[in-house]
Design an enzyme around this catalytic site. Structure first.
Site, short mmCIF file in Angstrom:
data_model
loop_
_atom_site.label_atom_id
_atom_site.label_comp_id
_atom_site.label_asym_id
_atom_site.label_seq_id
_atom_site.Cartn_x
_atom_site.Cartn_y
_atom_site.Cartn_z
CG ASP A 32 -0.25 0.09 2.42
OD1 ASP A 32 0.89 0.33 2.44
OD2 ASP A 32 -1.35 0.35 3.62
CG HIS A 45 9.83 -28.04 10.88
ND1 HIS A 45 9.67 -27.74 12.21
CD2 HIS A 45 11.34 -28.26 10.89
CE1 HIS A 45 10.83 -27.75 12.67
NE2 HIS A 45 11.73 -28.09 11.95
CG HIS A 95 11.37 -24.24 12.12
ND1 HIS A 95 11.14 -24.37 13.52
CD2 HIS A 95 12.56 -25.10 11.82
CE1 HIS A 95 12.47 -24.78 13.99
NE2 HIS A 95 13.09 -25.02 12.84
CB CYS A 143 1.06 -2.11 4.73
SG CYS A 143 0.95 -3.14 6.26
#
Ligand code: RB5
Length: 141
Positions: free
Chosen positions: A8, A132, A97, A65
């Site tokens: 943005d 993981h 991970h 942003c």
């Protein structure tokens, strides 16, 4: 590797710096805007980046942003996106991970040099898989 990038107005300046950095590394960039510091709504840009990754238009994404918070929430609404808001290089763990596929950074909260360092580490760190993988599968289910 192809990277989709979006911001943005609060993350616009940082997005432009990241674009230069990526191009300097010969990484193809898909720039989804915004294109100025005129006020826009971060949910639109976070969603666009998430969708670009999930549709295969890009391999991974980077969103910015003001704080990195709103746009990371927006990206994470896209199914399959694992967007990590990172504030230091130790958050490379989001790759190792969590297999993060979108990186979020705060243009007003993280200095450019630090942000570029985070981008570099995030790009170069691989998912460790193994134990993981099961947890990442649970996120996707
Ligand atoms: C825009 O002023 C600001 O709210 C936005 O860039 C972001 O920080 C939201 O999380």
């Amino acid at each position: 590797m192809k990277i989709a990038i979006a911001s943005d107005h609060g993350g616009y300046q940082l997005k432009e710096e990241i674009k230069k950095y990526l191009e300097g590394r010969n990484i193809e960039v898909v720039d989804l805007g915004t294109n100025s510091e005129e006020s826009v709504d971060y949910p639109i840009y976070g969603k666009a980046c998430g969708e670009a990754v999930m549709s295969g238009k890009a391999d991974r994404g980077i969103v910015c942003c003001g704080t990195g918070i709103g746009i990371s929430i927006a990206a994470n609404k896209v199914k399959g996106i694992r967007c990590a808001l990172c504030t230091d290089v130790h958050m490379e763990m989001s790759r190792k991970h969590n297999d993060s596929n979108v990186l979020s950074l705060g243009g007003r909260t993280t200095p450019v040099d630090k942000a570029l360092e985070i981008v570099g580490v995030w790009l170069d760190t691989e998912f460790e898989g193994g134990r993981h993988q099961r947890r990442v599968d649970m996120l996707n289910a």
